[in-house]
Structures are given as structure tokens and as C-alpha cells.
Write an enzyme that holds these catalytic residues in place. Structure first.
Site, PDB file in Angstrom:
ATOM      1  N   HIS A  17       0.807  -1.147   0.108  1.00  0.00           N
ATOM      2  CA  HIS A  17      -0.098   0.072   0.159  1.00  0.00           C
ATOM      3  C   HIS A  17       0.729   1.549   0.030  1.00  0.00           C
ATOM      4  O   HIS A  17       1.945   1.374  -0.057  1.00  0.00           O
ATOM      5  CB  HIS A  17      -1.071   0.033   1.263  1.00  0.00           C
ATOM      6  CG  HIS A  17      -0.521  -0.289   2.360  1.00  0.00           C
ATOM      7  ND1 HIS A  17       0.338   1.028   2.859  1.00  0.00           N
ATOM      8  CD2 HIS A  17      -0.646  -0.822   3.560  1.00  0.00           C
ATOM      9  CE1 HIS A  17       0.855   0.708   4.315  1.00  0.00           C
ATOM     10  NE2 HIS A  17       0.135  -0.610   4.674  1.00  0.00           N
ATOM     11  N   HIS A  20       3.997   1.317   2.347  1.00  0.00           N
ATOM     12  CA  HIS A  20       5.079   0.747   1.794  1.00  0.00           C
ATOM     13  C   HIS A  20       5.838   1.399   0.595  1.00  0.00           C
ATOM     14  O   HIS A  20       6.990   1.322   0.550  1.00  0.00           O
ATOM     15  CB  HIS A  20       4.716  -0.727   1.298  1.00  0.00           C
ATOM     16  CG  HIS A  20       4.121  -1.653   2.341  1.00  0.00           C
ATOM     17  ND1 HIS A  20       2.623  -2.114   2.009  1.00  0.00           N
ATOM     18  CD2 HIS A  20       4.474  -1.893   3.532  1.00  0.00           C
ATOM     19  CE1 HIS A  20       2.268  -2.787   3.327  1.00  0.00           C
ATOM     20  NE2 HIS A  20       3.178  -2.731   4.134  1.00  0.00           N
ATOM     21  N   CYS A 125       2.087  -9.474  22.796  1.00  0.00           N
ATOM     22  CA  CYS A 125       1.004  -9.061  22.000  1.00  0.00           C
ATOM     23  C   CYS A 125       1.272  -9.641  20.652  1.00  0.00           C
ATOM     24  O   CYS A 125       2.222  -9.563  20.220  1.00  0.00           O
ATOM     25  CB  CYS A 125       1.154  -7.384  21.653  1.00  0.00           C
ATOM     26  SG  CYS A 125       0.216  -6.745  20.525  1.00  0.00           S
ATOM     27  N   CYS A 128       2.099  -7.387  17.661  1.00  0.00           N
ATOM     28  CA  CYS A 128       3.410  -6.389  17.591  1.00  0.00           C
ATOM     29  C   CYS A 128       4.695  -8.019  17.666  1.00  0.00           C
ATOM     30  O   CYS A 128       5.471  -7.860  17.233  1.00  0.00           O
ATOM     31  CB  CYS A 128       3.653  -6.065  18.839  1.00  0.00           C
ATOM     32  SG  CYS A 128       2.939  -4.538  19.135  1.00  0.00           S
ATOM     33  N   CYS A 142      -2.381  -3.008  24.417  1.00  0.00           N
ATOM     34  CA  CYS A 142      -1.213  -2.673  23.599  1.00  0.00           C
ATOM     35  C   CYS A 142      -1.728  -1.329  22.764  1.00  0.00           C
ATOM     36  O   CYS A 142      -2.672  -1.222  22.161  1.00  0.00           O
ATOM     37  CB  CYS A 142      -1.073  -3.765  22.479  1.00  0.00           C
ATOM     38  SG  CYS A 142      -0.139  -3.133  21.138  1.00  0.00           S
ATOM     39  N   HIS A 145      -2.046  -2.030  18.797  1.00  0.00           N
ATOM     40  CA  HIS A 145      -3.302  -2.939  18.545  1.00  0.00           C
ATOM     41  C   HIS A 145      -4.566  -2.658  19.262  1.00  0.00           C
ATOM     42  O   HIS A 145      -5.674  -3.312  18.883  1.00  0.00           O
ATOM     43  CB  HIS A 145      -2.903  -4.211  18.246  1.00  0.00           C
ATOM     44  CG  HIS A 145      -1.604  -4.447  17.426  1.00  0.00           C
ATOM     45  ND1 HIS A 145      -0.296  -4.172  17.872  1.00  0.00           N
ATOM     46  CD2 HIS A 145      -1.604  -4.507  16.076  1.00  0.00           C
ATOM     47  CE1 HIS A 145       0.595  -4.420  16.836  1.00  0.00           C
ATOM     48  NE2 HIS A 145      -0.427  -4.495  15.683  1.00  0.00           N
ATOM     49  N   LYS A 294      -6.346   7.313   9.896  1.00  0.00           N
ATOM     50  CA  LYS A 294      -5.418   6.172   9.672  1.00  0.00           C
ATOM     51  C   LYS A 294      -5.793   5.183   8.619  1.00  0.00           C
ATOM     52  O   LYS A 294      -6.988   5.020   8.422  1.00  0.00           O
ATOM     53  CB  LYS A 294      -5.388   5.427  11.000  1.00  0.00           C
ATOM     54  CG  LYS A 294      -3.988   4.620  11.326  1.00  0.00           C
ATOM     55  CD  LYS A 294      -3.944   3.911  12.340  1.00  0.00           C
ATOM     56  CE  LYS A 294      -2.728   3.074  12.655  1.00  0.00           C
ATOM     57  NZ  LYS A 294      -2.610   2.038  13.443  1.00  0.00           N
ATOM     58  N   LYS A 297      -8.051  -1.496   6.496  1.00  0.00           N
ATOM     59  CA  LYS A 297      -8.819  -2.171   5.744  1.00  0.00           C
ATOM     60  C   LYS A 297     -10.227  -2.069   6.009  1.00  0.00           C
ATOM     61  O   LYS A 297     -11.155  -1.689   5.140  1.00  0.00           O
ATOM     62  CB  LYS A 297      -8.524  -3.612   5.747  1.00  0.00           C
ATOM     63  CG  LYS A 297      -7.674  -4.193   4.623  1.00  0.00           C
ATOM     64  CD  LYS A 297      -7.438  -5.670   4.600  1.00  0.00           C
ATOM     65  CE  LYS A 297      -6.430  -6.154   3.913  1.00  0.00           C
ATOM     66  NZ  LYS A 297      -6.186  -7.756   4.250  1.00  0.00           N
TER      67      LYS A 297
HETATM   68  N1  MSP Z   1       8.488  -6.875   8.646  1.00  0.00           N
HETATM   69  C1  MSP Z   1       8.470  -5.740   9.351  1.00  0.00           C
HETATM   70  C2  MSP Z   1       9.817  -4.944   9.154  1.00  0.00           C
HETATM   71  C3  MSP Z   1      10.964  -5.622   9.296  1.00  0.00           C
HETATM   72  S1  MSP Z   1      12.613  -4.873   8.583  1.00  0.00           S
HETATM   73  C4  MSP Z   1      13.850  -5.791   9.123  1.00  0.00           C
HETATM   74  C5  MSP Z   1       7.525  -4.809   9.378  1.00  0.00           C
HETATM   75  N2  MSP Z   1       7.000  -4.772   8.064  1.00  0.00           N
HETATM   76  S2  MSP Z   1       5.345  -4.192   7.770  1.00  0.00           S
HETATM   77  O1  MSP Z   1       4.882  -4.749   6.581  1.00  0.00           O
HETATM   78  O2  MSP Z   1       4.478  -3.814   8.891  1.00  0.00           O
HETATM   79  O3  MSP Z   1       6.121  -2.658   7.161  1.00  0.00           O
HETATM   80  C6  MSP Z   1       6.250  -1.636   8.100  1.00  0.00           C
HETATM   81  C7  MSP Z   1       6.854  -0.495   7.275  1.00  0.00           C
HETATM   82  O4  MSP Z   1       6.121  -0.158   6.053  1.00  0.00           O
HETATM   83  C8  MSP Z   1       7.037   1.082   8.079  1.00  0.00           C
HETATM   84  O5  MSP Z   1       8.212   0.870   8.745  1.00  0.00           O
HETATM   85  C9  MSP Z   1       7.173   1.847   6.787  1.00  0.00           C
HETATM   86  O6  MSP Z   1       8.222   1.536   6.140  1.00  0.00           O
HETATM   87  C10 MSP Z   1       6.024   1.340   5.958  1.00  0.00           C
HETATM   88  N3  MSP Z   1       4.759   1.757   6.432  1.00  0.00           N
HETATM   89  C11 MSP Z   1       3.601   1.049   6.398  1.00  0.00           C
HETATM   90  N4  MSP Z   1       2.635   1.717   6.669  1.00  0.00           N
HETATM   91  C12 MSP Z   1       2.990   2.959   6.596  1.00  0.00           C
HETATM   92  C13 MSP Z   1       2.314   4.105   6.653  1.00  0.00           C
HETATM   93  N5  MSP Z   1       0.929   4.597   6.880  1.00  0.00           N
HETATM   94  N6  MSP Z   1       2.946   5.484   6.258  1.00  0.00           N
HETATM   95  C14 MSP Z   1       4.182   5.438   6.108  1.00  0.00           C
HETATM   96  N7  MSP Z   1       4.950   4.243   6.069  1.00  0.00           N
HETATM   97  C15 MSP Z   1       4.409   2.973   6.369  1.00  0.00           C
HETATM   98  O7  MSP Z   1       7.367  -3.721  10.232  1.00  0.00           O
END
Ligand code: MSP
Length: 650
Positions: A17, A20, A125, A128, A142, A145, A294, A297
Site C-alpha cells: 500500500h 510501503h 502482543c 507486535c 497494547c 493494536h 489512519k 482495511k
Molecule cells: N516486517 C517488518 C519490518 C522488518 S525490517 C527488518 C514490518 N513490516 S511491515 O509490512 O509492517 O512494514 C512496516 C513499514 O512499512 C513501515 O516501517 C514503513 O516503512 C511502511 N509503512 C507501513 N505503513 C505506513 C504508513 N501508513 N505510512 C508510512 N509508512 C508506512 O514492520
């Protein structure tokens, strides 16, 4: 120089999304920028595929974890080319070489006595995937969550994280750039002011089997974070791959604030325990919300990268994300905001400059960049060159410190200046006078050369559009391999180069049609009838769309002067953030001196108009009041707080 830049590896329990996409575009932009600086760059992204979340998601779909992770990992891999993101390596934590490296590291740290076995009771949690401390809970839940954690007592393996606490504090204190922006560095230091607990790094196979088995006890698998963080090493061939040392010594990670603790505390202490030097910099950004809410889904407001690109085009999406978010702070995504940026910054400012300049070279110089006539070069021209060079300097500094919005502001200041350069020099008038042919050539060369430099600096941000610009300027190949330090200096455009305007770079988007991502549009259509009925009673009102077309900005008055023979008018020079001239009918209410330094609100996208021979590029807003005798008082609308010139007023 060498650069190694990474994104988080994303969990495969959800499809890619906007969030990412943002982190990945940031890392891609930075890697392109470092390449432009001549660096040898390695850019890595990938997927995080073990742990309870994944098992849960696979179960929900009724497939095996293996089949599930293959499918979602693929959708991440395939999301990036559409965003012009080009990683050098895509890593998956289910790759055999990653699994082996994690096991080797565990064995080494275990052998040296930094991993021990113990019983632990705590608040676990699931969201997390970690134990939360008492202090982290809010009303017993938490905070991320909003669920009550499970109270779990179990035997597990622990990493002696506490042993490295003092080292970490000292390292952060002595390396101000280690964690940026500063607010996150402070957050980590504040967390470290309390004693650090050891980190539970295993899960019993009775509870979870989808993980990397501990090499020294097969009844356990590795905790997902201890596994995932190591991807940053595996991807560059740790321990003895030929490139490992070269890249590891310069490693930089991009993350959002949600995973600060694993990256700023677990990871540095793990690295220290392995006997490796620390990573170089951690860049932490804020969260994208959607229409101030925020993304989630259940609300149905998740923004998908593919839909964004279909709707606005890849360059607009990248530009918007980099320009709109101040790195480190949260930001709000809305279709209106994207369309407004596209139409004002890209279509009006950059697109127009580009097409006007190339049209004129086509018309007045047969499409061939002319030679400068040195005798006609003015002080103003020389200042333009200085401004271009200064822009490159501050652009590079901002890009290097991840202040992408600032880098773009700087570039747009010169775009504003160039648009004014055209108006001031009026090549169409020069073309009418054969005596001015030399001056016309100079002006056209200055424009072509400036466009070349713009194509150069915009390439990391908008690779596709910058490629089109370069092609139109007849220099696609040379710009592809350009180095900022060499090619960023003035005068590299060869006279005689054939240019060709090509199609419009950024056609204006129709604010009505290009409204919202599809899901929201459907809901809107449903309400169309009700809206139409309501509009009957709304005579004289403007719609949100109509209002959205008006671009209000904060502007700082940097100079003010009277206009001859016009007792009501003042000529204002404003910074918003680029410099522009605005004529305002306020001479009877304000003296020029008292205006300088004031921050006012302007309509920034008003069509330029000539007033008493001065071209006004916008309008300053003011409140008007009439007393009983018909005397008028006029008060400029200002902003109460200190806010950067150019900030949008909405
Ligand atoms: N798998 C772990 C990361 C491991 S790194 C060794 C994880 N994955 S995640 O799919 O949840 O991705 C989190 C990351 O996605 C955030 O740190 C950020 O880079 C990005 N984002 C997810 N949602 C976001 C927003 N709403 N806004 C900006 N970035 C965000 O955590």
C-alpha cells in the site's frame, strides 16, 4: 564513494500500500541521487515471511504458509517497477542462504555466551509479535493494536541485549547522524535512560513452527525480528561475500516510526554482539494518513500504489509523496492534494516552462540550441547562473539529509525564476527586432541550459519525466550517465544540439474526474442523486472541487515599493517559496517599509495580469471594512505563527 540503502522488508500478511510505497520510493530516490553523485550504490528491499502473523493470514486464506508467502512476496516484487523503483536486490527471509546465515549468527552469539535459556512471564502482543513491558501498556492494552496482550509464561532463549546498553547510548551520543531526524534520536535515548531488558529471541515449536529452527535447540524457532533484521547482512553476502565489507561499512536504513525500537535498539546491539561495525545511518519517517484518518482495511481507505499510478502517473505520485511529506512528520494523503500539486507545481510551473522554452527554440532558432552572444549577457543572466549553481548545492545537501521536500522547494524556486526570466526577456519581442538577434540567442541558450540542469536534478525524483525531458533536449544518453559535480555546472549544453518539444510533460488533470481512488469514487456515485438535489438549494456556493482549484499560500514580503503614478498600488516582491512579483492595492493602508518581513496569504495560481506596466503574479488577501462615513480600512491577512513561505493554506 559507496552507498548501501535498504527499506524495511515488508510482512507478507498484507498487499503493498501507500505506506510501503513511500519508504521504497524514498530509498529508490536516494539511491538514484547517490548514483548521480557518482557513487557505487546497492539498494535492497524484500519481504519478511516468517512468524505468527503470516501463519494466521495463510490460515485465513486456507492455503499453506509456503504458497501464501510466495504469492504475496511476488506482489511486492511486482509493485515496484510500476513506481519506477529499481532495487538491486530483492531479499526474502525464506531464501535458504538467509536461513543459513541466521543460524550461523545465532550459533556464534550463543557460543560466546550472549544467548541464554530462561523462563519468562510476560504480556505478549500477537500484533507486535513481542512481549510488551508493563510501561508500554495503556489501560492494560497494547497501544498500537488496542488489544489486551496474552499473559504467557514459557521457557525461551534470550539475547543479552542489556549488556550492550551503555555502548549503544555512547554510540548514539557520539554520532549525531546515527538516528535522524532528531526527534527519533531523542525518543531512543529517552527509552535507553531506563534499564534495558534482555530480548526473547525464540518461540517454542509447540506454539509456532513457521520460523527458522534454532541451531542449538530444535524445539524452538527464531523470533521473527531476530531473523528479519539479519536480512540487511544476508542480502550483501555476509560473512564472506566479496561485496560484504564494502557495502556494510556504509549501510543506511529507511524505516517508519512504527519499527524504530527494533531498528534503533535490537539491531545495533545484535550487530555489536556479532562483532561488526554499526550501520551508518537510520532514517525514520512519519506516517501517511488518508484524509486525516489512519489507513485501514476496515475503513476501506487503503491506497494501493497501482491505483495511484493509473490515476495520476508515476512521476506525479513520486513527486507528490516526496514534496508533500516533511521527512519525519506525519502527512495526509488526499486525491485533492495530489491533483493540486500536479496542476500547480507540475503542469503550471515545470510543464509550462519546459514547453514554452522548447517551443520558442523551435520557433525562433529552428529547433537548434543557439550560441550565446557574450556581448549581450547581462548581470541578471549572471545572477541566474549563480542561482542555478546555488540551487545544486542546497539540493544536494537536502537530498543527502533526506529532506526531500526542501530539495524540491529549492528546485521550484529556480523554476519560478526561469518562468519570470521568460516574461522579463520576452523572446517573442526580441524575435521581432533583427538587431536583437544576439540577445535572443543568449536568452534561448540560457533557457535550454537551465532545462538541462533541471532534468539532471529531477531525475532521482521523477525518473520517467526527467528521461522525457532529457530526450526532448537531445541528451538522453549523456544525462543517463551524468555526474552532478561535473554535469551540474553551467555551460555543458552544446550549442547546435537539436531539441524537440515532444508531447506535453504534465497535462493538467481534470479536478472533477481525477478525484479519488476508485473505492471512494463508487461511494460518491451512489450519493450523486442526493447531491444533485442538495445543489438546487446551493446557488452561489462553490463546490469543494472549485475551491480546491484556488491555490492559497503563505508568502513572505521581501521587498515593497511604490508604483509611479499609481497612488493605490504597491509592487511587492514575495517569497512563496519561489520569488514572484505581486501588485497590491494597499498603498493607502501600508507603507512599503512596514510590509517587509510580513507573512501574508496569497492566491498563488491566479493568471498573471499587467497593472500599470507591472506584471502581477498572484493576489494578496486582505480584509476590508467600511465605517459609517464610507471610509475604507484594509488589513492584510497574515498568519499567526512562524510558518515557512510557500506553505499551502487550506
Ligand atoms: N516486517 C517488518 C519490518 C522488518 S525490517 C527488518 C514490518 N513490516 S511491515 O509490512 O509492517 O512494514 C512496516 C513499514 O512499512 C513501515 O516501517 C514503513 O516503512 C511502511 N509503512 C507501513 N505503513 C505506513 C504508513 N501508513 N505510512 C508510512 N509508512 C508506512 O514492520
Amino acid at each position: 564513494m559507496t552507498t548501501y540503502i535498504t527499506t524495511p522488508i515488508y510482512y507478507v500478511n498484507a498487499m503493498p500500500h501507500l505506506g510501503h510505497a513511500y519508504s521504497t520510493i524514498i530509498a529508490d530516490t536516494y539511491s538514484r541521487f547517490r548514483r548521480l553523485c557518482g557513487d557505487d550504490v546497492r539498494f535492497q528491499t524484500g519481504t519478511d515471511e516468517h512468524g505468527e502473523k503470516i501463519v494466521q493470514a495463510a490460515e485465513n486464506e486456507g492455503v499453506t504458509p509456503r504458497a501464501y508467502v510466495d504469492r504475496i512476496s511476488d506482489s511486492f516484487r511486482h509493485a515496484w517497477p510500476g513506481l519506477a523503483v529499481e532495487p538491486d536486490h530483492f531479499i526474502r527471509t525464506t531464501y535458504p542462504e538467509h536461513i543459513k546465515t541466521v543460524q550461523d549468527i545465532l550459533q556464534k552469539v550463543y557460543d560466546q555466551g550472549d544467548i541464554y535459556f530462561s523462563e519468562y512471564s510476560g504480556h505478549y502482543c500477537k500484533g507486535c509479535e513481542r512481549f510488551l513491558t508493563e510501561k508500554e501498556l495503556v489501560d492494560g492494552k497494547c497501544p498500537d493494536h488496542l488489544t489486551a496482550p496474552d499473559e504467557i509464561t514459557e521457557q525461551n532463549y534470550f539475547f543479552r541485549m542489556s549488556k550492550y546498553q551503555d555502548w549503544l547510548i555512547e554510540h548514539i551520543n557520539s554520532h549525531p547522524e546515527y538516528i535522524t531526524p532528531e526527534r527519533y534520536r531523542n525518543e531512543v535515548l529517552s527509552f535507553l535512560s531506563e534499564p534495558l531488558e534482555d530480548l526473547c529471541i525464540s518461540r517454542p515449536t509447540s506454539r509456532l513452527t513457521w520460523g527458522i529452527p534454532l541451531p542449538f535447540d530444535e524445539k524452538f524457532v527464531t523470533y521473527v525480528w531476530f531473523d528479519a533484521l539479519i536480512n540487511y547482512l544476508t542480502g550483501i553476502g555476509y560473512p564472506d561475500g566479496p561485496d560484504f565489507e564494502k557495502y556494510w561499512s556504509v549501510a543506511e536504513h529507511v524505516i517508519a516510526k512504527d519499527i524504530l525500537k527494533p531498528h534503533a535498539i535490537y539491531w545495533p546491539t545484535m550487530i555489536q554482539a556479532m562483532g561488526l561495525p554499526p550501520y551508518k545511518r537510520l532514517h525514520v519517517h512519519g506516517y501517511w494518513n488518508v484524509d486525516e484518518t489512519k489507513m485501514s482495511k476496515s475503513i476501506g481507505n487503503v491506497v494501493r500504489p497501482g491505483e495511484m499510478v493509473d490515476e495520476y502517473g508515476v512521476d506525479t505520485v513520486r513527486y507528490f509523496l516526496l514534496r508533500e511529506m516533511s521527512f519525519g512528520l506525519d502527512s495526509s494523503f488526499s486525491s485533492e492534494a495530489v491533483v493540486a500539486r500536479r496542476n500547480s507545481d507540475l503542469a503550471n510551473d515545470l510543464g509550462n516552462l519546459f514547453s514554452r522554452a522548447l517551443t520558442m527554440i523551435g520557433k525562433y532558432a529552428d529547433g537548434v540550441v543557439p550560441e550565446v552572444d557574450e556581448a549581450t549577457v547581462t548581470d541578471d543572466d549572471r545572477e541566474l547562473v549563480n542561482a542555478m549553481e546555488a540551487m545544486i548545492g542546497s539540493y544536494a545537501k537536502s537530498m543527502d539529509s533526506f529532506e526531500f521536500h526542501k530539495a524540491l522547494q529549492t528546485v521550484w524556486q529556480v523554476i519560478g525564476r526561469l518562468n519570470r526570466f521568460i516574461v522579463t526577456n520576452a523572446p517573442w519581442e526580441l524575435a521581432n527586432d533583427p538587431d536583437k538577434a544576439g540577445r535572443l540567442n543568449t536568452v534561448l541558450y540560457f533557457l535550454a541550459e537551465s532545462l538541462r540542469i533541471l532534468a539532471l536534478v529531477l531525475r532521482p525524483i521523477m525518473p520517467v519525466a526527467a528521461g522525457k525531458m532529457a530526450a526532448a533536449l537531445g541528451m538522453d544518453e549523456s544525462l543517463r550517465n551524468a555526474v552532478l559535480e561535473v554535469d551540474g555546472s553551467w555551460g555543458k549544453m552544446e550549442p547546435g544540439t537539436r531539441v524537440d518539444k515532444g508531447p506535453q510533460l504534465f497535462p493538467r488533470l481534470d479536478t472533477k474526474k481525477k478525484q479519488q481512488p476508485q473505492g471512494q469514487q463508487k461511494k460518491q456515485n451512489k450519493n450523486k442523486k442526493e447531491q444533485a438535489a442538495a445543489q438546487v438549494d446551493m446557488e452561489g456556493m462553490v463546490t469543494f472541487d472549485q475551491f480546491g482549484k484556488v491555490e492559497l499560500r503563505v508568502a513572505e514580503i521581501v521587498a515593497a515599493e511604490k508604483i509611479k503614478k499609481a497612488d493605490k498600488l504597491l509592487k511587492l516582491t514575495l517569497k512563496a517559496p519561489e520569488e514572484r512579483t505581486v501588485v497590491a492595492g494597499i498603498a493607502r493602508h501600508y507603507s512599503p517599509e512596514e510590509l517587509v518581513g510580513m507573512k501574508v496569504i496569497i492566491v498563488a495560481n491566479l493568471k498573471p495580469a499587467k497593472l500599470m506596466g507591472v506584471t502581477s503574479q498572484g493576489m494578496v488577501l486582505a480584509a476590508k471594512e467600511k465605517d459609517d462615513d464610507g471610509n475604507e480600512r484594509l488589513v492584510l491577512s497574515t498568519v499567526a505563527d512562524d510558518i515557512a513561505p510557500g506553505s499551502r493554506v487550506a
